[in-house]
Design a protein around this motif. Structure first.
Motif, PDB file in Angstrom:
ATOM      1  N   VAL A  88       6.276  -6.116   7.187  1.00 47.63           N
ATOM      2  CA  VAL A  88       5.813  -5.100   6.228  1.00 47.63           C
ATOM      3  C   VAL A  88       6.462  -3.766   6.590  1.00 47.63           C
ATOM      4  CG1 VAL A  88       3.572  -6.189   5.783  1.00 47.63           C
ATOM      5  CG2 VAL A  88       3.804  -4.596   7.702  1.00 47.63           C
ATOM      6  N   GLU A  89       6.409  -2.822   5.667  1.00 50.89           N
ATOM      7  CA  GLU A  89       6.967  -1.503   5.958  1.00 50.89           C
ATOM      8  C   GLU A  89       5.802  -0.568   6.293  1.00 50.89           C
ATOM      9  OE1 GLU A  89       9.253  -0.008   2.679  1.00 50.89           O
ATOM     10  OE2 GLU A  89       9.653   1.897   3.710  1.00 50.89           O
ATOM     11  N   ILE A  90       5.881   0.065   7.458  1.00 49.16           N
ATOM     12  CA  ILE A  90       4.784   0.961   7.846  1.00 49.16           C
ATOM     13  C   ILE A  90       5.351   2.354   8.088  1.00 49.16           C
ATOM     14  CG2 ILE A  90       2.945   1.392   9.531  1.00 49.16           C
ATOM     15  CD1 ILE A  90       3.047  -1.573  10.262  1.00 49.16           C
ATOM     16  N   ILE A  91       4.727   3.348   7.468  1.00 51.99           N
ATOM     17  CA  ILE A  91       5.144   4.742   7.703  1.00 51.99           C
ATOM     18  C   ILE A  91       3.940   5.475   8.283  1.00 51.99           C
ATOM     19  CG2 ILE A  91       6.066   6.853   6.665  1.00 51.99           C
ATOM     20  CD1 ILE A  91       7.073   5.042   4.346  1.00 51.99           C
ATOM     21  N   LEU A  92       4.100   5.989   9.501  1.00 54.30           N
ATOM     22  CA  LEU A  92       3.001   6.719  10.133  1.00 54.30           C
ATOM     23  C   LEU A  92       3.299   8.211  10.047  1.00 54.30           C
ATOM     24  CD1 LEU A  92       1.058   5.936  13.314  1.00 54.30           C
ATOM     25  CD2 LEU A  92       2.111   8.152  13.128  1.00 54.30           C
TER      26      LEU A  92
ATOM     27  N   ASP B 149       9.924  -8.058  -1.432  1.00 58.21           N
ATOM     28  CA  ASP B 149       9.348  -6.752  -1.735  1.00 58.21           C
ATOM     29  C   ASP B 149       8.297  -6.462  -0.690  1.00 58.21           C
ATOM     30  OD1 ASP B 149      10.681  -5.837  -3.841  1.00 58.21           O
ATOM     31  OD2 ASP B 149       9.327  -6.690  -5.360  1.00 58.21           O
ATOM     32  N   LYS B 150       8.723  -5.780   0.326  1.00 57.45           N
ATOM     33  CA  LYS B 150       7.775  -5.627   1.445  1.00 57.45           C
ATOM     34  C   LYS B 150       6.581  -4.775   1.047  1.00 57.45           C
ATOM     35  CE  LYS B 150      10.858  -5.757   5.374  1.00 57.45           C
ATOM     36  NZ  LYS B 150      11.383  -4.911   6.438  1.00 57.45           N
ATOM     37  N   LEU B 151       5.451  -5.155   1.562  1.00 56.53           N
ATOM     38  CA  LEU B 151       4.245  -4.354   1.400  1.00 56.53           C
ATOM     39  C   LEU B 151       4.479  -3.037   2.132  1.00 56.53           C
ATOM     40  CD1 LEU B 151       1.178  -4.874   0.503  1.00 56.53           C
ATOM     41  CD2 LEU B 151       0.784  -5.147   2.946  1.00 56.53           C
TER      42      LEU B 151
ATOM     43  N   ILE C  46      -0.705  -4.344  13.019  1.00 57.85           N
ATOM     44  CA  ILE C  46      -0.112  -4.800  11.760  1.00 57.85           C
ATOM     45  C   ILE C  46       1.392  -5.012  11.861  1.00 57.85           C
ATOM     46  CG2 ILE C  46       0.335  -4.047   9.360  1.00 57.85           C
ATOM     47  CD1 ILE C  46      -2.467  -4.975   9.660  1.00 57.85           C
ATOM     48  N   SER C  47       2.050  -4.317  12.804  1.00 55.39           N
ATOM     49  CA  SER C  47       3.525  -4.282  12.803  1.00 55.39           C
ATOM     50  C   SER C  47       4.164  -5.612  13.214  1.00 55.39           C
ATOM     51  CB  SER C  47       4.016  -3.159  13.712  1.00 55.39           C
ATOM     52  OG  SER C  47       3.489  -3.334  15.005  1.00 55.39           O
ATOM     53  N   HIS C  48       3.355  -6.624  13.478  1.00 62.12           N
ATOM     54  CA  HIS C  48       3.917  -7.954  13.765  1.00 62.12           C
ATOM     55  C   HIS C  48       4.261  -8.689  12.463  1.00 62.12           C
ATOM     56  CE1 HIS C  48       2.867  -7.560  17.982  1.00 62.12           C
ATOM     57  NE2 HIS C  48       1.776  -6.968  17.545  1.00 62.12           N
ATOM     58  N   ASN C  49       3.817  -8.135  11.332  1.00 56.34           N
ATOM     59  CA  ASN C  49       4.123  -8.741  10.031  1.00 56.34           C
ATOM     60  C   ASN C  49       5.404  -8.127   9.480  1.00 56.34           C
ATOM     61  OD1 ASN C  49       1.453 -10.222   9.343  1.00 56.34           O
ATOM     62  ND2 ASN C  49       0.777  -8.186   9.994  1.00 56.34           N
TER      63      ASN C  49
ATOM     64  N   ASP D 149       3.810 -13.885  11.064  1.00 56.59           N
ATOM     65  CA  ASP D 149       3.937 -14.029   9.617  1.00 56.59           C
ATOM     66  C   ASP D 149       5.166 -13.299   9.103  1.00 56.59           C
ATOM     67  OD1 ASP D 149       2.673 -12.499   6.829  1.00 56.59           O
ATOM     68  OD2 ASP D 149       2.823 -14.672   7.003  1.00 56.59           O
ATOM     69  N   SER D 150       5.820 -13.873   8.126  1.00 58.29           N
ATOM     70  CA  SER D 150       7.006 -13.209   7.587  1.00 58.29           C
ATOM     71  C   SER D 150       6.669 -12.420   6.334  1.00 58.29           C
ATOM     72  CB  SER D 150       8.061 -14.254   7.250  1.00 58.29           C
ATOM     73  OG  SER D 150       7.585 -15.001   6.149  1.00 58.29           O
ATOM     74  N   GLY D 151       5.414 -12.491   5.919  1.00 60.94           N
ATOM     75  CA  GLY D 151       5.037 -11.764   4.720  1.00 60.94           C
ATOM     76  C   GLY D 151       5.368 -12.570   3.472  1.00 60.94           C
TER      77      GLY D 151
END
Ligand SMILES: Cc1cc2nc3c(=O)[nH]c(=O)nc-3n(C[C@H](O)[C@H](O)[C@H](O)COP(=O)(O)OP(=O)(O)OC[C@H]3O[C@@H](n4cnc5c(N)ncnc54)[C@H](O)[C@@H]3O)c2cc1C
Length: 671
Positions: A94-98, A69-71, A89-92, A63-65
């Motif tokens: 989206v912006e992920i901050i761990l 405006d990335k989630l 989730i990181s296949h989308n 998915d490209s989202g």
């Protein structure tokens, strides 16, 4: 007069008879109707959560989202749960901050620490049980991780109680034996006429868990007199747990609630298991699996734990151990993989609270963080992947969390304190060879210790060992790391030509429920570890001045989830509200029979699935692999238990037939 008494007692005897008969039918039925049950099992749809099944079909849809405006998702906690969530989730787009409080930002409880002299150390040695299906699955997709290189083969282990060596738990399922023939239709061959071959042949033809006592090699050399030895009657008394095992349904919240309110001590009393079985087998396992004594462990947790780690399928008790630090071997490549997908992994980032704005977005506030992150991060969704007590603390400082119905009882969550001690010793000049289990068959531990551990490099020890005061309620494991971790093995040293002065023999002692001594200083804890090892193995105490060259003591205070009575009531569902999710080994995994690492991975996938549904992410990979199906026998037992529960609903945990009869004869009124 006598006649009248008989008439008065008649209803009670009748119900006793019904119960005894039905429990007997339950046991006999379990073996008499496997064919019916097997057919039923094959026709049954797997126990996949319908929600997860829905998302399964979208796996890998890339998915490209769909918008620029990335989630933005903030994940708090960098252990198995946090990393697994990011993996899903990181296949989308989206912006992920761990964010993780520890400096290295990965590995969770295990972390990746160094000793005073910069040798590798980890909080606890990590085992992977055969049924860790989702954990193995996720390891398989980490580039740079080859499961067969990172983990050793399945290894036997030795169980020790305060009375000495109890048994060797061998590897239950060998590669060439396949599963129980009832499931595969294969009859294992009698390879030769040795006792070992006979045992394996008989065990392979018995349904699990009946293969366990056949294969376990009980030790007859216990030192504390005949009463402490396990005899066949003790083992048979274990059958008293069958009724509760069948009656308790992992997948049902109602069943959890009934059993969770009771302590495991009541479960064992109702089952009528003998004191010897309790002291020698059940209690040591409780002290190292849920890590607590029976009175402080919920009956549901005890049953579920034994089911998951030992009884659910043939070979469920078999464990593979990491061949080095999981932080380096697994989380290192995993972090790189996530970063390649754009995930920002920040170590040294401690979250202090979580606020919610009127527009539905969140602010994650940081007590400490790398400079570029600032003091707070605004985001669309937050995932808590921290332990239970850390979640309790975060809720207490975050009205946005504490005001939710699901977190009402977070202040009641408790944690177990563990202490991990690593002892680096001068290698003994004489190498002990041909040892069983682990990844390497040689050790340079002192020869008396090497021989005491000849059956396995892993010794699982119950509480009260050596009459040592601090160990009254503390179980522990002893590991010979020279036989488990490649970097400490004699073979590796030889292969790499490491000079004698740089070689070490390594013992790891992990204590569970170490509250009584966690505040001692390092030196005192090292001395306690040396005394514990000497008492458990029956070997001379190592003189620290002679051969101890380096040590590391790690304390994990209240860090391991404590499954005390009532704890399941406080355990939340993976979704707290739209935009706020939670995962970890203490979170409700909606019926999936899993524990520890596997439960963290499962709940992370379930949380990822819930978030994906709420935000319409189609590229997530969050299918949960179902736990092993009930064996034909357990399935039949459960059906009978359901019938029995309808005819004669027990007021609490059902007693075994022999305890029931005893209760009736002694006039007790609580069947
Ligand atoms: C000694 C020992 C031995 C064990 N052996 C085994 C074993 O053999 N097999 C097995 O399956 N399991 C074992 N376990 C249990 C296993 O380690 C846990 O089940 C697993 O680590 C849970 O992973 P998690 O990601 O849910 O939580 P954790 O590993 O607890 O990770 C949570 C993370 O959250 C971070 N954190 C907490 N609060 C904050 C905050 N406010 N801000 C930012 N970050 C925060 C912590 O730093 C931590 O990294 C063992 C545990 C111990 C202690």
């Amino acid at each position: 007069m006598v006649k009248r008494q008989i008439y008065e007692q008649l209803p009670r005897f009748t119900s006793a008879l019904i119960l005894v008969l039905s429990q007997s039918i339950l046991v006999v039925g379990a073996f008499a109707i496997p064919i019916y049950s097997r057919t039923y099992q094959f026709n049954r749809v797997g126990n996949v959560d319908p929600l997860l099944a829905l998302w399964e079909s979208t796996d890998g849809a890339d998915d490209s989202g769909g918008n620029d405006d990335k989630l933005r998702i903030v994940v708090v906690g960098g252990g198995w749960a946090g990393y697994s969530f990011c993996e899903s989730i990181s296949h989308n787009n989206v912006e992920i901050i761990l964010l993780d409080a520890s400096k290295q930002g990965r590995g969770g409880l295990a972390g990746g620490y160094r000793s005073k002299n910069d040798r590798p150390v980890e909080a606890g040695i990590h085992g992977f049980w055969r049924e860790y299906r989702n954990t193995f699955d996720i390891m398989n997709v980490i580039e740079g991780v080859d499961v067969d290189e990172v983990l050793g083969d399945f290894s036997p282990s030795v169980l020790r109680s305060k009375n000495g060596k109890v048994a060797v738990a061998p590897v239950l399922l060998k590669e060439d034996e396949g599963e129980y023939r009832g499931q595969l239709g294969r009859i294992p061959a009698l390879v030769n006429l040795s006792e070992e071959s006979f045992r394996r042949f008989i065990a392979a033809n018995l349904p699990p868990p009946l293969d366990l006592p056949v294969l376990a090699k009980l030790d007859n050399s216990m030192t504390k007199g005949d009463n402490s030895k396990l005899n066949p009657a003790d083992l048979i008394s274990g059958l008293g747990l069958l009724g509760a095992w069948a009656d308790f349904e992992q997948e049902s919240r109602t069943s959890w609630e009934i059993y969770d309110t009771q302590p495991a001590s009541l479960l064992f009393e109702k089952a009528g298991i003998t004191d010897a079985l309790l002291d020698e087998l059940v209690s040591p396992l409780l002290h190292v699996l849920p890590m607590c004594p029976a009175y402080d462990c919920s009956a549901a947790a005890a049953l579920s734990c034994f089911h998951v780690f030992a009884l659910q399928s043939r070979g469920a008790f078999d464990v593979r151990w990491a061949r080095g630090s999981i932080s380096e071997k697994i989380f290192g490549p995993w972090q790189k993989q996530l970063e390649r997908r754009g995930v920002i992994v920040a170590g040294g980032a401690r979250v202090s609270s979580i606020e919610k704005y009127k527009n539905g977005r969140y602010a994650v506030e940081l007590a400490s963080a790398p400079e570029d992150l600032g003091n707070a991060i605004e985001c669309d969704a937050v995932v808590l992947a921290v332990g239970a007590t850390a979640a309790g603390k975060l809720a207490a400082s975050s009205p946005a969390i504490s005001s939710l119905e699901a977190t009402r009882d977070f202040d009641k969550l408790r944690g177990i304190t563990c202490v991990a001690v690593r002892l680096f010793l001068k290698p003994n000049p004489s190498i002990t060879l041909n040892l069983n289990g682990g990844s390497h068959d040689k050790t340079t531990l002192p020869p008396d210790m090497a021989n005491a551990m000849s059956d396995s490099p892993i010794s699982v020890c119950g509480s009260g060992i050596g009459g040592i005061d601090e160990l009254k309620e503390t179980g522990f494991c002893i590991y010979d790391l020279g036989r488990m971790h490649d970097e400490f093995s004699v073979d590796y040293y030889n292969e790499k030509g490491i000079v004698e002065s740089d070689r070490v023999a390594v013992l790891e002692v992990d204590f569970y429920r170490a509250n009584s001594f966690v505040d001692l200083d390092d030196e005192q804890i090292v001395d306690l570890a040396l005394r514990a090892v000497s008492s458990a193995l029956g070997t001379a105490k190592i003189n620290s001045d002679d051969i101890l060259i380096d040590t590391a003591v790690l304390r994990a205070r209240n860090a391991v989830s404590h499954f005390s009575p009532n704890s399941a009531l406080y355990s939340p569902h993976v979704k707290l509200e739209d935009g706020l999710y939670i995962c970890g080994d203490w979170v409700d995994r909606t019926g999936h029979a899993s524990w520890s690492t596997e439960k963290s991975v499962v709940t992370a996938r379930q949380a990822a699935s819930a978030l994906s549904r709420d935000f319409g992410l189609r590229g997530s990979r969050c299918s949960v692999i179902p736990a092993a199906k009930d064996t034909a026998q357990l399935s039949a037992l459960r059906q009978s238990a359901r019938v029995l529960r309808r005819i004669l609903p027990p007021k609490s945990i059902p007693p075994s037939p022999w305890v029931f009869v005893k209760q009736i004869l002694s006039g007790e009124n609580d069947p």
